[in-house]
Design a protein around this motif. Structure first.
Motif, PDB file in Angstrom:
ATOM      1  N   ASP A 131       8.399   9.854  15.826  1.00  0.00           N
ATOM      2  CA  ASP A 131       7.254   9.643  16.704  1.00  0.00           C
ATOM      3  C   ASP A 131       6.180   8.785  16.054  1.00  0.00           C
ATOM      4  OD1 ASP A 131       8.385  11.235  18.645  1.00  0.00           O
ATOM      5  OD2 ASP A 131       7.371  13.052  17.981  1.00  0.00           O
ATOM      6  N   LEU A 132       6.414   8.324  14.838  1.00  0.00           N
ATOM      7  CA  LEU A 132       5.405   7.600  14.080  1.00  0.00           C
ATOM      8  C   LEU A 132       5.742   6.115  14.001  1.00  0.00           C
ATOM      9  CD1 LEU A 132       5.034  10.109  11.103  1.00  0.00           C
ATOM     10  CD2 LEU A 132       3.668  10.013  13.212  1.00  0.00           C
ATOM     11  N   VAL A 133       4.727   5.326  13.670  1.00  0.00           N
ATOM     12  CA  VAL A 133       4.902   3.898  13.411  1.00  0.00           C
ATOM     13  C   VAL A 133       4.348   3.600  12.021  1.00  0.00           C
ATOM     14  CG1 VAL A 133       4.201   1.565  14.071  1.00  0.00           C
ATOM     15  CG2 VAL A 133       4.814   3.226  15.836  1.00  0.00           C
ATOM     16  N   TYR A 134       5.161   2.939  11.199  1.00  0.00           N
ATOM     17  CA  TYR A 134       4.714   2.484   9.884  1.00  0.00           C
ATOM     18  C   TYR A 134       4.452   0.989  10.002  1.00  0.00           C
ATOM     19  CZ  TYR A 134       5.899   6.951   7.751  1.00  0.00           C
ATOM     20  OH  TYR A 134       5.940   8.282   7.412  1.00  0.00           O
ATOM     21  N   ALA A 135       3.294   0.573   9.489  1.00  0.00           N
ATOM     22  CA  ALA A 135       2.852  -0.813   9.644  1.00  0.00           C
ATOM     23  C   ALA A 135       2.461  -1.392   8.294  1.00  0.00           C
ATOM     24  CB  ALA A 135       1.663  -0.882  10.602  1.00  0.00           C
ATOM     25  N   ILE A 136       2.518  -2.713   8.199  1.00  0.00           N
ATOM     26  CA  ILE A 136       2.037  -3.427   7.015  1.00  0.00           C
ATOM     27  C   ILE A 136       1.053  -4.486   7.465  1.00  0.00           C
ATOM     28  CG2 ILE A 136       3.931  -3.020   5.383  1.00  0.00           C
ATOM     29  CD1 ILE A 136       5.146  -5.688   6.413  1.00  0.00           C
ATOM     30  N   ASN A 137      -0.040  -4.607   6.705  1.00  0.00           N
ATOM     31  CA  ASN A 137      -0.972  -5.700   6.974  1.00  0.00           C
ATOM     32  C   ASN A 137      -0.742  -6.813   5.953  1.00  0.00           C
ATOM     33  OD1 ASN A 137      -2.197  -4.813   4.607  1.00  0.00           O
ATOM     34  ND2 ASN A 137      -4.186  -4.387   5.533  1.00  0.00           N
ATOM     35  N   GLY A 138      -1.478  -7.892   6.134  1.00  0.00           N
ATOM     36  CA  GLY A 138      -1.390  -9.007   5.198  1.00  0.00           C
ATOM     37  C   GLY A 138      -2.781  -9.443   4.791  1.00  0.00           C
ATOM     38  N   PRO A 139      -2.878 -10.472   3.966  1.00  0.00           N
ATOM     39  CA  PRO A 139      -4.187 -10.923   3.519  1.00  0.00           C
ATOM     40  C   PRO A 139      -5.134 -11.170   4.692  1.00  0.00           C
ATOM     41  CG  PRO A 139      -2.461 -12.059   2.311  1.00  0.00           C
ATOM     42  CD  PRO A 139      -1.782 -11.284   3.402  1.00  0.00           C
ATOM     43  N   THR A 140      -6.287 -10.533   4.644  1.00  0.00           N
ATOM     44  CA  THR A 140      -7.274 -10.617   5.721  1.00  0.00           C
ATOM     45  C   THR A 140      -8.642 -10.988   5.170  1.00  0.00           C
ATOM     46  OG1 THR A 140      -6.055  -8.923   6.960  1.00  0.00           O
ATOM     47  CG2 THR A 140      -8.309  -9.416   7.678  1.00  0.00           C
ATOM     48  N   SER A 141      -9.146 -10.175   4.248  1.00  0.00           N
ATOM     49  CA  SER A 141     -10.418 -10.439   3.572  1.00  0.00           C
ATOM     50  C   SER A 141     -10.397  -9.689   2.255  1.00  0.00           C
ATOM     51  CB  SER A 141     -11.603  -9.999   4.431  1.00  0.00           C
ATOM     52  OG  SER A 141     -11.841  -8.613   4.277  1.00  0.00           O
ATOM     53  N   PRO A 142     -11.236 -10.078   1.294  1.00  0.00           N
ATOM     54  CA  PRO A 142     -11.267  -9.371   0.007  1.00  0.00           C
ATOM     55  C   PRO A 142     -11.623  -7.895   0.138  1.00  0.00           C
ATOM     56  CG  PRO A 142     -12.407 -11.481  -0.156  1.00  0.00           C
ATOM     57  CD  PRO A 142     -12.135 -11.260   1.294  1.00  0.00           C
ATOM     58  N   MET A 143     -12.233  -7.516   1.243  1.00  0.00           N
ATOM     59  CA  MET A 143     -12.667  -6.139   1.431  1.00  0.00           C
ATOM     60  C   MET A 143     -11.571  -5.239   1.996  1.00  0.00           C
ATOM     61  SD  MET A 143     -15.702  -6.325   0.331  1.00  0.00           S
ATOM     62  CE  MET A 143     -16.338  -4.738   0.841  1.00  0.00           C
ATOM     63  N   ILE A 144     -10.469  -5.836   2.467  1.00  0.00           N
ATOM     64  CA  ILE A 144      -9.410  -5.057   3.113  1.00  0.00           C
ATOM     65  C   ILE A 144      -8.159  -5.090   2.236  1.00  0.00           C
ATOM     66  CG2 ILE A 144      -7.934  -4.852   5.144  1.00  0.00           C
ATOM     67  CD1 ILE A 144     -10.158  -6.068   6.801  1.00  0.00           C
ATOM     68  N   PRO A 145      -7.758  -3.959   1.652  1.00  0.00           N
ATOM     69  CA  PRO A 145      -6.552  -3.937   0.817  1.00  0.00           C
ATOM     70  C   PRO A 145      -5.305  -4.278   1.624  1.00  0.00           C
ATOM     71  CG  PRO A 145      -7.871  -1.929   0.534  1.00  0.00           C
ATOM     72  CD  PRO A 145      -8.429  -2.650   1.713  1.00  0.00           C
ATOM     73  N   VAL A 146      -4.359  -4.953   0.959  1.00  0.00           N
ATOM     74  CA  VAL A 146      -3.059  -5.250   1.571  1.00  0.00           C
ATOM     75  C   VAL A 146      -2.129  -4.092   1.249  1.00  0.00           C
ATOM     76  CG1 VAL A 146      -1.150  -6.885   1.696  1.00  0.00           C
ATOM     77  CG2 VAL A 146      -3.484  -7.723   1.336  1.00  0.00           C
ATOM     78  N   ARG A 147      -1.691  -3.366   2.269  1.00  0.00           N
ATOM     79  CA  ARG A 147      -0.949  -2.124   2.042  1.00  0.00           C
ATOM     80  C   ARG A 147      -0.235  -1.695   3.310  1.00  0.00           C
ATOM     81  NH1 ARG A 147      -6.095   2.079   1.560  1.00  0.00           N
ATOM     82  NH2 ARG A 147      -7.268   1.302   3.363  1.00  0.00           N
TER      83      ARG A 147
END
Length: 328
Positions: A262-278
């Protein structure tokens, strides 16, 4: 393209869990060193091995496309190296390679429960279905090197998700910012969004299906969110109703999503220095982020083994594949 057909594995059940499974990096995987190009996608074959799609010696640069999204290096021909690699789940060794001389700019890759391989090429503006053991596509969506927004055209399609009913969902993509739903034969049956649907997408970059919830969840990259409209798999009732939306300040640009129960696992990418990539664990029913995990540089795709035994994440620069197990 040869695969041994096996019965599909039952989807993992997370309904009894009090807390979401936490991805844990497998530190010594792969045990062999690879020299892939930009690794744009990962999926799982019917034997439980990860299969990746990469760009070989080719890279996507500012000069790859003009302002009308036409690919500018057709004269260079297709990528000469193999672009599809099957890796051993046990140690990451390359078991098989293929795909040389076919693709111009690989992007998305999905293997469905029948072993069919679905690939997107953003330079060709096409989606291909390759049946097991076949080297010629059984279905081709879009027109070769022709970007467009008509019902028969695609424009830099990014991702494909295949329902157990055989219905095809295509994220289209970098320029059209829409989802297209086809029947199993490749006939267009729905465009998302469509009136009266109040949904605006901006670079839908990844897709995953939660069939039991009748949701198709989208990595809505430039809107920095995950949205989950109705998939309309059993009935058209509910199509066009408000999509579940997950958008929080630390989410950033979402590059891909993968369903786990029932869950969704997501990945982000480079956005801003304030937002970790994880990575993020999302509950689409409550529209909340319930966990964070991992640390990356430029992740591009994520997938699960159907039985939940492993999760894989690929990155572009460094061009590599990470393996995770899930701990309760």
């Amino acid at each position: 393209m040869s695969f041994l057909l096996q019965p599909p594995l039952a989807p993992v059940d997370t309904s009894h869990l009090d807390s979401p499974p936490k991805p844990k990096l497998v530190e010594d995987w792969p045990k062999v060193k690879h020299s892939f190009g930009q690794v744009t996608a990962v999926t799982i074959d019917l034997q439980g091995n990860p299969v990746i799609f990469h760009r070989g010696s080719r890279t996507w640069t500012m000069e790859s496309f003009n302002d009308s999204h036409h690919y500018q290096h057709i004269a260079e021909g297709p990528i000469p190296e193999n672009t599809i690699a099957t890796l051993a789940a046990s140690d990451g060794a390359v078991l098989e390679e293929r795909g040389a001389g076919i693709f111009f700019m690989p992007h998305g890759l999905t293997i469905d429960r029948n072993g069919n391989m679905w690939l997107t090429d953003v330079a060709l503006h096409q989606v291909f279905k390759f049946m097991p053991g076949r080297d010629y596509p059984a279905i081709t969506l879009g027109h070769r090197f022709e970007p467009g927004s008509s019902k028969s055209h695609l424009c830099k399609p990014t991702s494909v998700a295949i329902a157990s009913t055989g219905e095809i969902f295509v994220a289209d993509g970098y320029c059209n910012s829409r989802l297209l739903k086809y029947n199993a034969a490749g006939r267009l049956i729905r465009t998302i969004p469509q009136p009266p649907e109040f949904l605006s997408l901006q670079t839908p970059h990844g897709l995953t299906l939660l069939e039991h919830l009748d949701m198709v969840c989208v990595a809505d990259r430039e809107n920095m969110r995950v949205v989950c409209p109705r998939a309309g798999l059993q009935t058209s009732y509910g199509e066009g109703t408000q999509a579940a939306t997950i958008q929080e300040p630390d989410l950033g640009r979402v590059f891909d999503v993968a369903a786990y129960g029932d869950l969704v696992y997501a990945i982000n990418g480079p956005t801003s220095p304030m937002i970790p990539v994880r990575g993020f664990t999302i509950d689409p029913r409550s529209e909340t982020i319930i966990d964070h995990w991992g640390k990356f540089e430029n992740p591009h795709s994520i997938t699960f083994c159907p039985n939940g035994s492993a999760m894989y994440v690929t990155e572009i620069g460094p061009n590599r594949v990470w393996k995770f197990t899930l701990t309760m």
